[in-house]
Design a protein around this motif. Structure first.
Motif, PDB file in Angstrom:
ATOM      1  N   LYS A  17      18.624   9.230  43.847  1.00 48.96           N
ATOM      2  CA  LYS A  17      20.080   9.210  44.041  1.00 48.96           C
ATOM      3  C   LYS A  17      20.629   7.800  43.999  1.00 48.96           C
ATOM      4  N   SER A  18      19.917   6.923  43.340  1.00 45.40           N
ATOM      5  CA  SER A  18      20.396   5.549  43.182  1.00 45.40           C
ATOM      6  C   SER A  18      19.918   5.042  41.821  1.00 45.40           C
ATOM      7  N   ALA A  19      20.403   3.853  41.464  1.00 48.45           N
ATOM      8  CA  ALA A  19      20.050   3.316  40.137  1.00 48.45           C
ATOM      9  C   ALA A  19      18.584   2.896  40.094  1.00 48.45           C
ATOM     10  N   GLY A 204      21.517  -5.316  31.498  1.00 48.84           N
ATOM     11  CA  GLY A 204      20.543  -6.393  31.724  1.00 48.84           C
ATOM     12  C   GLY A 204      21.053  -7.736  31.280  1.00 48.84           C
ATOM     13  N   GLY A 205      20.285  -8.756  31.648  1.00 46.06           N
ATOM     14  CA  GLY A 205      20.615 -10.126  31.277  1.00 46.06           C
ATOM     15  C   GLY A 205      21.275 -10.874  32.412  1.00 46.06           C
ATOM     16  N   GLY A 206      20.574 -11.873  32.935  1.00 44.11           N
ATOM     17  CA  GLY A 206      21.165 -12.753  33.948  1.00 44.11           C
ATOM     18  C   GLY A 206      21.308 -12.146  35.331  1.00 44.11           C
ATOM     19  N   ILE A 207      20.589 -11.044  35.609  1.00 44.32           N
ATOM     20  CA  ILE A 207      20.671 -10.465  36.963  1.00 44.32           C
ATOM     21  C   ILE A 207      19.572 -11.124  37.810  1.00 44.32           C
ATOM     22  N   ARG A 208      19.992 -11.900  38.795  1.00 45.24           N
ATOM     23  CA  ARG A 208      19.019 -12.684  39.569  1.00 45.24           C
ATOM     24  C   ARG A 208      19.168 -12.524  41.078  1.00 45.24           C
ATOM     25  N   ASP A 209      20.191 -11.798  41.513  1.00 44.56           N
ATOM     26  CA  ASP A 209      20.353 -11.655  42.964  1.00 44.56           C
ATOM     27  C   ASP A 209      20.904 -10.276  43.319  1.00 44.56           C
ATOM     28  N   ALA A 210      20.750  -9.952  44.600  1.00 47.63           N
ATOM     29  CA  ALA A 210      21.105  -8.612  45.070  1.00 47.63           C
ATOM     30  C   ALA A 210      22.606  -8.337  44.956  1.00 47.63           C
ATOM     31  N   LYS A 211      23.417  -9.372  45.154  1.00 53.55           N
ATOM     32  CA  LYS A 211      24.866  -9.151  45.124  1.00 53.55           C
ATOM     33  C   LYS A 211      25.319  -8.741  43.702  1.00 53.55           C
ATOM     34  N   THR A 212      24.808  -9.456  42.709  1.00 56.14           N
ATOM     35  CA  THR A 212      25.154  -9.127  41.317  1.00 56.14           C
ATOM     36  C   THR A 212      24.674  -7.709  40.995  1.00 56.14           C
ATOM     37  N   ALA A 213      23.429  -7.422  41.397  1.00 56.09           N
ATOM     38  CA  ALA A 213      22.852  -6.095  41.128  1.00 56.09           C
ATOM     39  C   ALA A 213      23.712  -5.013  41.771  1.00 56.09           C
ATOM     40  N   LEU A 224      18.954  -1.183  35.873  1.00 54.17           N
ATOM     41  CA  LEU A 224      19.095  -2.625  35.672  1.00 54.17           C
ATOM     42  C   LEU A 224      17.793  -3.146  35.084  1.00 54.17           C
ATOM     43  N   VAL A 225      17.919  -4.077  34.147  1.00 51.56           N
ATOM     44  CA  VAL A 225      16.715  -4.709  33.593  1.00 51.56           C
ATOM     45  C   VAL A 225      16.609  -6.116  34.175  1.00 51.56           C
ATOM     46  N   ILE A 226      15.427  -6.401  34.731  1.00 56.71           N
ATOM     47  CA  ILE A 226      15.201  -7.721  35.327  1.00 56.71           C
ATOM     48  C   ILE A 226      13.994  -8.344  34.641  1.00 56.71           C
ATOM     49  N   GLY A 227      14.173  -9.524  34.105  1.00 59.42           N
ATOM     50  CA  GLY A 227      13.081 -10.191  33.405  1.00 59.42           C
ATOM     51  C   GLY A 227      12.838 -11.589  33.918  1.00 59.42           C
ATOM     52  N   THR A 228      13.688 -12.514  33.490  1.00 60.04           N
ATOM     53  CA  THR A 228      13.504 -13.937  33.768  1.00 60.04           C
ATOM     54  C   THR A 228      13.235 -14.233  35.249  1.00 60.04           C
ATOM     55  N   LEU A 229      13.941 -13.563  36.121  1.00 59.20           N
ATOM     56  CA  LEU A 229      13.775 -13.795  37.561  1.00 59.20           C
ATOM     57  C   LEU A 229      12.302 -13.770  37.966  1.00 59.20           C
ATOM     58  N   ALA A 243      15.861  -4.304  45.060  1.00 60.47           N
ATOM     59  CA  ALA A 243      15.471  -2.885  45.114  1.00 60.47           C
ATOM     60  C   ALA A 243      16.033  -2.233  46.379  1.00 60.47           C
ATOM     61  N   LYS A 244      15.923  -2.957  47.484  1.00 58.47           N
ATOM     62  CA  LYS A 244      16.402  -2.424  48.764  1.00 58.47           C
ATOM     63  C   LYS A 244      17.924  -2.234  48.738  1.00 58.47           C
ATOM     64  N   THR A 245      18.594  -3.211  48.187  1.00 62.34           N
ATOM     65  CA  THR A 245      20.063  -3.140  48.133  1.00 62.34           C
ATOM     66  C   THR A 245      20.523  -1.961  47.292  1.00 62.34           C
ATOM     67  N   ILE A 246      19.938  -1.799  46.108  1.00 58.71           N
ATOM     68  CA  ILE A 246      20.465  -0.733  45.255  1.00 58.71           C
ATOM     69  C   ILE A 246      20.025   0.655  45.713  1.00 58.71           C
ATOM     70  N   ARG A 247      18.921   0.704  46.462  1.00 60.67           N
ATOM     71  CA  ARG A 247      18.487   2.004  47.016  1.00 60.67           C
ATOM     72  C   ARG A 247      19.547   2.569  47.950  1.00 60.67           C
ATOM     73  N   ASN A 248      20.280   1.657  48.586  1.00 60.32           N
ATOM     74  CA  ASN A 248      21.279   2.098  49.548  1.00 60.32           C
ATOM     75  C   ASN A 248      22.623   2.449  48.925  1.00 60.32           C
ATOM     76  N   ILE A 249      22.756   2.228  47.625  1.00 54.73           N
ATOM     77  CA  ILE A 249      24.008   2.604  46.964  1.00 54.73           C
ATOM     78  C   ILE A 249      23.798   3.994  46.373  1.00 54.73           C
ATOM     79  N   LYS A 250      24.239   4.996  47.121  1.00 60.86           N
ATOM     80  CA  LYS A 250      23.995   6.367  46.671  1.00 60.86           C
ATOM     81  C   LYS A 250      25.036   6.786  45.642  1.00 60.86           C
ATOM     82  N   ARG A 251      24.565   7.565  44.688  1.00 55.12           N
ATOM     83  CA  ARG A 251      25.436   7.940  43.583  1.00 55.12           C
ATOM     84  C   ARG A 251      26.122   9.267  43.833  1.00 55.12           C
TER      85      ARG A 251
END
Ligand code: 1GP
Length: 251
Positions: A17-19, A204-213, A224-229, A243-251
């Protein structure tokens, strides 16, 4: 028709139920051992798939070797993310069978696909029909893909392309700011695309922190695609936070 990996991704969305998080491993960035180790670690953290490839990864042997080594090392799907026909290798579960819709070079829209398709069939890879849209300029994806980058502040253009992709039968859209991009895709663009595109939306592209995600997921991204980080080992902690942050954003 959806295959095993696509059904798995859809069922993960329903179950969690999350991204979802996809981790991109570029076979040319790290050694074999560290790539396999990284894949195992991100699987534990909760990544739903490993993407293998990238726009500048061109050593087919190295890539094939990595995919082979990952095959039994992690359970989550190994999905090819080719920047060219050299990115089509055996032993993966699926492939982002992408058309770079906003390329100025027809090679990246349909010719590479025609050249690569017979190998996709031969290797038994599940093709995930994807519209790959490059946002902004100055990244490797933009340069090598001869993209006419969609400006970051033009969400309606991205939405129009996504709608076109949907009408063409593509079930995935990938909004790509480019690996290591200075800024990620704006949530406003994700939101505008989400309003019209009913399929699976990857950002994807340039996602490096929980707030942006968090902002991108809230705007409606499915993955979300995470690579460079993760090229820096210390960043596994950051991935855990994301992962923890987006788990809590229920869809
Ligand atoms: C690039 O979207 C992916 O193709 C991942 O981007 O490397 O900036 O995380 P980053």
């Amino acid at each position: 028709m959806a295959g095993r990996v696509e059904n798995y991704l859809q069922s993960q969305l329903k179950k969690k139920k999350s991204a979802l998080i996809f981790v991109l491993i570029d076979s040319e960035v790290s050694s074999m051992n560290s790539s396999v180790k990284l894949a195992k670690e991100v699987e534990k953290i909760g990544a739903s798939a490993i993407l293998i490839g990238g726009s500048s990864a061109s050593d087919q042997f190295e890539m094939a070797n990595l995919v082979k080594n990952l095959k039994n090392a992690v359970k989550i799907p190994k999905i090819l993310f080719p920047g060219n026909i050299t990115g089509v290798v055996p032993h993966a579960d699926a492939i982002l069978f992408s058309s770079l819709l906003n390329s100025e070079n027809s090679y990246f829209i349909s010719q590479a696909q025609a050249l690569g398709a017979p190998s996709v069939l031969k290797f038994g890879l599940e093709p995930l029909p994807t519209a790959y849209l490059v946002i902004g300029e100055g990244t490797s994806a933009w340069f090598f893909g001869s993209a006419r980058g969609i400006p970051f502040d033009k969400p309606k253009i991205a939405a129009a392309y996504s709608l076109a992709a949907q009408f063409l039968g593509m079930r995935f859209v990938y909004l790509e700011a480019g690996s290591g991009a200075a800024t990620s895709v704006e949530p406003e663009m994700v939101k505008t695309v989400r309003k019209v595109f009913k399929g699976f939306l990857i950002v994807g592209g340039g996602i490096r922190d929980a707030k942006t995600a968090k902002n991108i997921v809230k705007a409606g991204a499915d993955a979300l695609v995470i690579g460079t980080l993760l090229e820096n080992k210390a960043s596994l902690q950051k991935l855990t936070e994301i992962a923890k942050t987006i788990r809590n954003i229920k869809r």
